[in-house]
Write an enzyme that holds these catalytic residues in place. Structure first.
Site, PDB file in Angstrom:
ATOM      1  CG  ASP A   1      -7.211  -2.312  -3.578  1.00 41.45           C
ATOM      2  OD1 ASP A   1      -6.190  -2.962  -3.280  1.00 41.45           O
ATOM      3  OD2 ASP A   1      -7.515  -1.243  -3.016  1.00 41.45           O
TER       4      ASP A   1
ATOM      5  CB  SER B   1      -0.952  -0.070   1.200  1.00 36.86           C
ATOM      6  OG  SER B   1      -1.971   0.874   1.079  1.00 36.86           O
TER       7      SER B   1
ATOM      8  CG  HIS C   1      -6.221  -1.666   0.214  1.00 40.07           C
ATOM      9  ND1 HIS C   1      -5.294  -1.661  -0.809  1.00 40.07           N
ATOM     10  CD2 HIS C   1      -5.639  -0.987   1.247  1.00 40.07           C
ATOM     11  CE1 HIS C   1      -4.214  -0.998  -0.421  1.00 40.07           C
ATOM     12  NE2 HIS C   1      -4.397  -0.583   0.813  1.00 40.07           N
TER      13      HIS C   1
END
Ligand SMILES: *[C@@H]1O[C@H](CO)[C@@H](O)[C@H](O)[C@H]1NC(C)=O
Length: 284
Positions: free
Chosen positions: A208, A96, A265
């Site tokens: 995501d 990320s 995510h």
């Protein structure tokens, strides 16, 4: 005889483990910390016993909102001794926001990273109404937060440093102090540093839910003045002009892109299937 064979076998298997896996450095994401990567570290150690793994524990949780240029500097100081001690280089897995911290480190500093794995990172920036944004900035929306992010105060916050508003592209280029400097306007030295990588792996996917557009995890982004049309990595100006060496790496077969559906995510770094299919084979 059997005992000798056994001893030789044990010797060889321990030698293999001690020399064959490069040390791995792991970097966490925003509003998270080193401990969130614990299960990821375990997956590496289970699959490749003996791997030395460094889980960066700086800029945890609220400190993950510190501006990106400071984080890059701080994280580099933690990575440097690990790199210096690794004569065959290290591998890097960054999740990320961490993927942008790591790219900053790679471009700005000398390094001996062999493989850089970018796990669901907004490599081309972020432009989305997400829970994170609403939680942090309840009084702004996706469409007006550039008024804050593209100011000196907004640039003190990590998210502002990779906020890429396609409707205010010239403000992004001139007022964003981080992402354009390592993407659109990078000096030759940054490109030279990227070209030292032997392998780059971009992992992301359409479910995501946080990285917006999700194609940013593959270095694609919205077309200017659009929040639906996507310009893929190979169509981006910074790619065609080879500003940071992406085209050179890609032509050399050194960029691998995984598009994996079905992963939200917050699950990328804990998903064993993702790890088995897209990550472990690159950590040699
Ligand atoms: C794990 O990843 C696979 C794809 O590799 C996906 O189909 C599955 O839904 C994921 N599971 C979770 C819990 O994210």
């Amino acid at each position: 005889m059997l005992r000798i064979l056994l001893a030789v076998f044990v010797l060889f298997s321990s030698v293999r483990h001690s020399v064959s896996y490069r040390p791995v450095i792991v970097m966490h994401g925003v509003l998270a910390g080193a401990s969130d990567m614990d299960s990821f570290v375990s997956m590496i150690k289970t699959a490749h016993p003996g791997t030395e793994v460094t889980d960066i524990s700086d800029y945890n949780d609220a400190n993950s909102l510190v501006n990106m240029n400071d984080q890059v500097k701080g994280v580099y100081s933690k990575m440097k001794p690990v790199m210096d001690a690794a004569k065959d280089g290290v591998n890097l897995v960054c999740y990320s926001q961490g993927g942008l911290v790591c790219r900053g480190v790679l471009e700005k500093y000398g390094h001996n990273v062999h493989t850089f794995i970018s796990l669901s990172s907004p490599q081309a920036g972020q432009f989305g109404d997400t829970d994170y944004l609403n939680f942090l900035f309840p009084t702004f929306t996706r469409d007006n937060i550039y008024l804050f992010f593209y100011t000196d105060a907004g640039q003190e916050i990590s998210v502002g440093n990779y906020w890429n508003d396609p409707f205010h592209h010239s403000d992004y280029l001139s007022k964003n102090k981080f992402l354009p400097s390592i993407t659109n306007n990078a000096p030759q030295e940054y490109k030279d540093n990227i070209l030292k990588l032997q392998q780059v792996v971009f992992i992301g996917g359409p479910d995501d839910g946080v990285i917006t557009p999700w194609q940013s995890s593959h270095f694609g982004f919205y077309k200017e003045k659009s929040d639906s049309e996507i310009v893929t990595m190979t169509e981006q100006e910074y790619y065609t002009n080879d500003v940071i060496g992406l085209q050179t790496l890609n032509n050399a077969g050194k960029i691998k892109v995984y598009e994996i559906p079905g992963v939200e995510h917050t699950h990328w770094h804990t998903n064993q299937t993702v790890f088995n299919d897209a990550i472990i084979q690159w950590l040699d």
